[in-house]
Design a protein around this motif. Structure first.
Motif, PDB file in Angstrom:
ATOM      1  N   VAL A  22       0.751  -1.109  -0.084  1.00 34.16           N
ATOM      2  CA  VAL A  22      -0.379  -0.020  -0.148  1.00 34.16           C
ATOM      3  C   VAL A  22       0.827   1.110   0.292  1.00 34.16           C
ATOM      4  O   VAL A  22       0.767   2.542  -0.899  1.00 34.16           O
ATOM      5  CB  VAL A  22      -1.207  -0.183   1.110  1.00 34.16           C
ATOM      6  N   PRO A  23       2.087   1.316   0.662  1.00 30.24           N
ATOM      7  CA  PRO A  23       2.384   2.247   0.956  1.00 30.24           C
ATOM      8  C   PRO A  23       3.846   2.290  -0.638  1.00 30.24           C
ATOM      9  O   PRO A  23       4.106   3.322  -0.842  1.00 30.24           O
ATOM     10  CB  PRO A  23       3.606   2.726   1.711  1.00 30.24           C
ATOM     11  N   ALA A  24       3.949   1.797  -1.355  1.00 29.57           N
ATOM     12  CA  ALA A  24       4.804   1.122  -2.197  1.00 29.57           C
ATOM     13  C   ALA A  24       3.905   2.023  -2.934  1.00 29.57           C
ATOM     14  O   ALA A  24       4.364   3.008  -4.382  1.00 29.57           O
ATOM     15  CB  ALA A  24       4.951   0.157  -2.394  1.00 29.57           C
ATOM     16  N   LEU A  49      -4.534   9.724  -1.894  1.00 26.37           N
ATOM     17  CA  LEU A  49      -5.799   9.021  -1.092  1.00 26.37           C
ATOM     18  C   LEU A  49      -6.050   7.552  -1.511  1.00 26.37           C
ATOM     19  O   LEU A  49      -6.867   6.627  -1.167  1.00 26.37           O
ATOM     20  CB  LEU A  49      -6.018  10.128  -0.345  1.00 26.37           C
ATOM     21  N   CYS A  50      -6.923   7.542  -2.857  1.00 24.70           N
ATOM     22  CA  CYS A  50      -7.799   7.065  -3.874  1.00 24.70           C
ATOM     23  C   CYS A  50      -6.917   5.425  -3.916  1.00 24.70           C
ATOM     24  O   CYS A  50      -7.401   4.626  -2.983  1.00 24.70           O
ATOM     25  CB  CYS A  50      -8.366   7.644  -4.526  1.00 24.70           C
ATOM     26  N   VAL A  51      -5.703   6.041  -4.281  1.00 22.03           N
ATOM     27  CA  VAL A  51      -4.830   4.760  -4.493  1.00 22.03           C
ATOM     28  C   VAL A  51      -4.231   3.731  -2.943  1.00 22.03           C
ATOM     29  O   VAL A  51      -4.324   2.514  -3.272  1.00 22.03           O
ATOM     30  CB  VAL A  51      -3.773   4.818  -5.284  1.00 22.03           C
ATOM     31  N   SER A  52      -4.812   3.906  -2.342  1.00 21.56           N
ATOM     32  CA  SER A  52      -4.201   3.377  -0.818  1.00 21.56           C
ATOM     33  C   SER A  52      -5.360   2.772  -0.360  1.00 21.56           C
ATOM     34  O   SER A  52      -5.544   1.950  -0.400  1.00 21.56           O
ATOM     35  CB  SER A  52      -4.212   5.145   0.619  1.00 21.56           C
ATOM     36  N   GLU A  53      -6.947   3.878  -0.612  1.00 24.57           N
ATOM     37  CA  GLU A  53      -7.883   2.381  -0.400  1.00 24.57           C
ATOM     38  C   GLU A  53      -8.125   1.308  -1.347  1.00 24.57           C
ATOM     39  O   GLU A  53      -8.345   0.378  -0.959  1.00 24.57           O
ATOM     40  CB  GLU A  53      -9.215   4.264  -0.961  1.00 24.57           C
ATOM     41  N   LEU A  54      -7.378   2.288  -2.385  1.00 19.36           N
ATOM     42  CA  LEU A  54      -8.028   0.904  -3.383  1.00 19.36           C
ATOM     43  C   LEU A  54      -7.286   0.079  -3.563  1.00 19.36           C
ATOM     44  O   LEU A  54      -7.347  -1.365  -3.817  1.00 19.36           O
ATOM     45  CB  LEU A  54      -8.360   1.664  -4.599  1.00 19.36           C
ATOM     46  N   ALA A  55      -5.943   0.349  -2.923  1.00 19.38           N
ATOM     47  CA  ALA A  55      -4.932  -0.758  -2.973  1.00 19.38           C
ATOM     48  C   ALA A  55      -5.702  -1.929  -1.346  1.00 19.38           C
ATOM     49  O   ALA A  55      -5.162  -2.636  -1.487  1.00 19.38           O
ATOM     50  CB  ALA A  55      -4.019  -0.375  -2.655  1.00 19.38           C
ATOM     51  N   THR A  56      -5.464  -0.700  -0.849  1.00 18.33           N
ATOM     52  CA  THR A  56      -5.542  -2.123   1.284  1.00 18.33           C
ATOM     53  C   THR A  56      -7.049  -2.485   0.718  1.00 18.33           C
ATOM     54  O   THR A  56      -7.299  -3.470   0.872  1.00 18.33           O
ATOM     55  CB  THR A  56      -6.539  -0.459   1.950  1.00 18.33           C
ATOM     56  N   ASN A  57      -8.080  -1.941  -0.443  1.00 16.98           N
ATOM     57  CA  ASN A  57      -9.467  -2.722  -0.531  1.00 16.98           C
ATOM     58  C   ASN A  57      -9.117  -4.599  -1.548  1.00 16.98           C
ATOM     59  O   ASN A  57      -9.665  -5.143  -1.146  1.00 16.98           O
ATOM     60  CB  ASN A  57     -10.595  -2.385  -1.184  1.00 16.98           C
TER      61      ASN A  57
END
Length: 144
Positions: A22-24, A49-57
């Motif tokens: 996620v951070p990467a 922020l959206c990249v973080s959320e979509l990657a986490t999901n």
């Protein structure tokens, strides 16, 4: 025109099933925006922020053990599109009840101009778009 100046720009990066992904992915998104001259764009933080959320999901719900997800970021001079591809089943949705989770997709729906889910074989692609018409030209003129 060469590949460095021809639109649309596209960057792809694959990430394994790891907490470090996620951070990467967020760093990769910021690097891509900087590379395209969009680092000072006022929506760069929204994209990150959206990249973080979509990657986490994707990691929590869509990536089976031993697999990963693909992050694709495109910029066509008008729109930045973020796509997270995974091989999991199911269709992501914003839940009806606040305590069900799903706040990440709620954030994506509020920050992005558009978002949605596309089919893949196997899996799905969850995407978000951010209007950025003329941003690259505006920032490159300002820095001269």
């Amino acid at each position: 025109m060469n590949a460095e100046t021809e639109l649309p720009y596209q960057r792809d990066q694959f990430y394994g099933r790891s907490r470090r992904s996620v951070p990467a992915a967020r760093h990769f998104a910021r690097w891509s925006l900087t590379y395209w001259g969009l680092d000072a764009w006022d929506r760069a933080g929204d994209v990150s922020l959206c990249v973080s959320e979509l990657a986490t999901n994707a990691l929590l719900h869509g990536v089976p053990p031993g697999r990963g997800f693909l992050l694709r970021i495109r910029y066509d001079g008008e729109v930045v599109r973020v796509e997270v591809h995974d091989s999991g089943s199911g269709v992501p949705r914003i839940p009806d009840e606040a305590d069900e989770g799903g706040r990440g997709l709620l954030l994506v729906s509020l920050l992005a101009d558009k978002w949605g889910v596309g089919e893949r074989a196997p899996g799905k692609s969850v995407w978000a778009e951010f209007v950025a018409a003329g941003e690259r030209d505006r920032f490159s003129r300002r820095s001269r």
